[in-house]
Design an enzyme around this catalytic site. Structure first.
Site, PDB file in Angstrom:
ATOM      1  N   HIS A  11      49.131  35.438  37.874  1.00 16.40           N
ATOM      2  CA  HIS A  11      49.706  36.579  38.613  1.00 16.40           C
ATOM      3  C   HIS A  11      50.089  36.320  40.077  1.00 16.40           C
ATOM      4  O   HIS A  11      49.501  36.865  41.004  1.00 16.40           O
ATOM      5  CB  HIS A  11      48.804  37.818  38.528  1.00 16.40           C
ATOM      6  CG  HIS A  11      47.320  37.609  38.665  1.00 16.40           C
ATOM      7  ND1 HIS A  11      46.762  36.789  39.600  1.00 16.40           N
ATOM      8  CD2 HIS A  11      46.301  38.157  37.979  1.00 16.40           C
ATOM      9  CE1 HIS A  11      45.453  36.834  39.466  1.00 16.40           C
ATOM     10  NE2 HIS A  11      45.155  37.649  38.500  1.00 16.40           N
TER      11      HIS A  11
ATOM     12  N   ASP B  42      48.194  40.586  32.392  1.00 19.00           N
ATOM     13  CA  ASP B  42      46.925  40.919  33.060  1.00 19.00           C
ATOM     14  C   ASP B  42      46.477  42.325  32.633  1.00 19.00           C
ATOM     15  O   ASP B  42      45.913  43.072  33.445  1.00 19.00           O
ATOM     16  CB  ASP B  42      47.056  40.813  34.583  1.00 19.00           C
ATOM     17  CG  ASP B  42      45.693  40.780  35.279  1.00 19.00           C
ATOM     18  OD1 ASP B  42      44.669  40.701  34.589  1.00 19.00           O
ATOM     19  OD2 ASP B  42      45.669  40.836  36.523  1.00 19.00           O
TER      20      ASP B  42
ATOM     21  N   HIS C  38      41.331  50.600  32.481  1.00 13.71           N
ATOM     22  CA  HIS C  38      40.201  51.433  32.911  1.00 13.71           C
ATOM     23  C   HIS C  38      40.577  52.840  32.476  1.00 13.71           C
ATOM     24  O   HIS C  38      41.770  53.146  32.332  1.00 13.71           O
ATOM     25  CB  HIS C  38      40.039  51.390  34.432  1.00 13.71           C
ATOM     26  CG  HIS C  38      39.787  50.021  34.971  1.00 13.71           C
ATOM     27  ND1 HIS C  38      38.546  49.419  34.927  1.00 13.71           N
ATOM     28  CD2 HIS C  38      40.615  49.131  35.572  1.00 13.71           C
ATOM     29  CE1 HIS C  38      38.635  48.206  35.487  1.00 13.71           C
ATOM     30  NE2 HIS C  38      39.877  48.006  35.870  1.00 13.71           N
TER      31      HIS C  38
HETATM   32  O1  DOR Z   1      43.246  44.293  38.854  1.00 15.66           O
HETATM   33  C1  DOR Z   1      42.602  43.496  38.164  1.00 15.66           C
HETATM   34  N1  DOR Z   1      41.752  43.929  37.233  1.00 15.66           N
HETATM   35  N2  DOR Z   1      42.744  42.184  38.364  1.00 15.66           N
HETATM   36  C2  DOR Z   1      41.946  41.282  37.769  1.00 15.66           C
HETATM   37  O2  DOR Z   1      42.096  40.125  37.995  1.00 15.66           O
HETATM   38  C3  DOR Z   1      40.859  41.738  36.883  1.00 15.66           C
HETATM   39  C4  DOR Z   1      41.201  43.017  36.298  1.00 15.66           C
HETATM   40  C5  DOR Z   1      40.081  43.681  35.549  1.00 15.66           C
HETATM   41  O3  DOR Z   1      39.392  42.997  34.786  1.00 15.66           O
HETATM   42  O4  DOR Z   1      39.909  44.890  35.695  1.00 15.66           O
END
Ligand code: DOR
Length: 436
Positions: A231, A301, A305
């Protein structure tokens, strides 16, 4: 009994040599004919006229939260979302609970995936400050993931001595999250007490990204170690990477290409990611880096959540957004907008990740390769809707966006996993294998 032979007829196929209107014959889990003779035995024919046939996409950076954080996603829902999005193989990151930093945790994930995954899968082995022996012993993995800069999960490896050892003494390819921890912490102190989401891009700023990318590319250059920068988010990194050695590769994510700091006003923490989104000039530099071949891969990526977690005030809101079911459609939309060609999309999302991670028999429409395929309708318009998302988190930062171009059918090892809005949940992917 001979395996069923299916002819995918009439599509424009994105072959290694370019786009050609040829039929493709699959038998069992393999491609057995590109432009086969008309006398070839065929049991079933799929009319694909007006559509484009691509190799299934390989997303080399996803977070599927299983085990330990399954309220956000699990291997089943994450892989279902992949099938819908035209991703037939994913490589998953180690920041689960427990972390994938032991051979046992790796084996457990592979076993769990064999039971749950609709698409093919692989899992990185995560580096810690003291698991060098594990990194040396692991074989059933595409490579080593290092968090050179902390993100979700507690996996930071920042000590120079430890990093030197990992690069010097291991042989698997390495990829890294590059954001400089010292810079991020200093920015956090400077902006302590902020609840302004836009400060996320001041805390995880351009300097944090370029310092860590330079540091890790320096390690890879000195040790001649195959290394992939995950990224990339800044114009500075793109410029720096123009001088990289051949064994260093890089990738960009749709959110860093398509969102910038202006989007915080509309989307708030939905576009809070690590590395942070940057400016419109950085968006353009990343597109140029892709077109110039400096950045070779597009990966998502995918980091789900729940919306409830995301709606907490900054900085309590966690970083990450879901993307696997929309990334190919977003890139098809970019093709229609004239930003890139379909052949480039196939390079970035299929051929290059297969090459970089040495994945066997995937990423190209070639006889003898796995029948991981995606049929796309370049002209189909659709609007992304939260309620249609298969990711367990059930939202998308692209909610409400109308895109032109849609994956319509996905084959995983010769079986239809997604067709015209329907998932075949009985399909099972397989563990990716790596040529070493
Ligand atoms: O924004 C992010 N969330 N970047 C990451 O590298 C990890 C990821 C996560 O696992 O939530």
């Amino acid at each position: 009994m001979a395996a069923k032979r299916t002819l995918i007829a009439g599509a424009h196929c994105v072959l290694p040599s370019g786009i050609q209107a040829v039929n493709v014959l699959i038998e069992g889990d393999r491609i057995v004919g590109i432009d086969p003779p008309s006398t070839a035995r065929v049991d079933e024919q799929v009319d694909a006229s007006g559509l484009h046939l691509l190799p299934g996409c390989i997303d080399d950076q996803v977070h599927f939260r299983d085990p330990g954080l399954e309220h956000k996603e699990d291997l089943r829902t994450g892989s279902m979302a992949c099938a819908k999005g035209g991703i037939t193989t994913f490589l998953e990151m180690p920041n689960t609970k427990p972390t994938t930093t032991t051979l046992e945790a790796l084996d457990n994930k592979l076993q769990s995936a064999s039971e749950k995954c609709v698409v093919n899968y692989g899992f990185y082995i995560g580096a810690t400050v003291d698991n060098l022996n594990v990194l040396k012993a692991a074989t059933r993995t595409p490579g080593i993931k290092i968090f050179i800069g902390s993100s979700t999960g507690n996996m930071l490896v920042d000590e120079q001595e430890v990093l030197e050892q990992i690069f010097a003494e291991t042989t698997l390819p390495i990829c890294a999250h590059c954001e400089d921890e010292t810079t991020v912490r200093a920015n956090q102190q400077r902006l302590a007490g902020t609840t302004d989401i836009t400060d996320h891009s001041r805390i995880r700023d351009h300097a944090a990204a370029i310092i860590a990318t330079k540091r890790s590319v320096d390690l890879a250059t000195r040790t001649k170690h195959p290394f992939h920068v995950l990224h990339v988010s800044t114009a500075e990194e793109v410029e720096f990477l123009r001088q990289r050695p051949a064994w260093v590769t890089a990738e960009a994510c749709p959110h860093h290409l398509l969102f910038n700091v202006e989007d915080y006003a509309r989307l708030g923490s939905q576009v809070q990611m690590n590395p942070s989104i940057k400016t419109a000039a950085d968006n353009e530099a990343l597109w140029q880096g892709l077109r110039d071949g400096v950045i070779e891969v597009i990966a998502t990526d995918h980091a789900p959540h729940t919306l409830e977690e995301k709606s907490q005030p900054y900085p309590k809101s966690p970083s990450g957004l879901p993307a696997v079911e929309n990334s190919l459609a977003l890139m098809l939309d970019a093709v229609n907008a004239g930003r890139c060609t379909l052949e480039q999309v196939v390079q970035w999302m299929c051929a290059a990740p297969a090459r970089i991670w040495h994945i066997e028999r995937k990423g190209q429409l070639v006889e003898g390769y796995d029948a991981d395929l995606v049929l796309v309708d370049l002209k189909r318009q659709h609007t992304v809707r939260n309620e249609d998302q298969l990711t367990k988190s059930r939202w998308s930062p692209w909610h409400g966006c109308t895109l032109t171009g849609l994956p319509v059918t996905t084959w995983v090892l010769g079986q239809i996993a997604w067709k015209d809005g329907q998932l075949n949940a009985d399909v099972r992917g397989r563990e990716a294998t790596y040529a070493r």
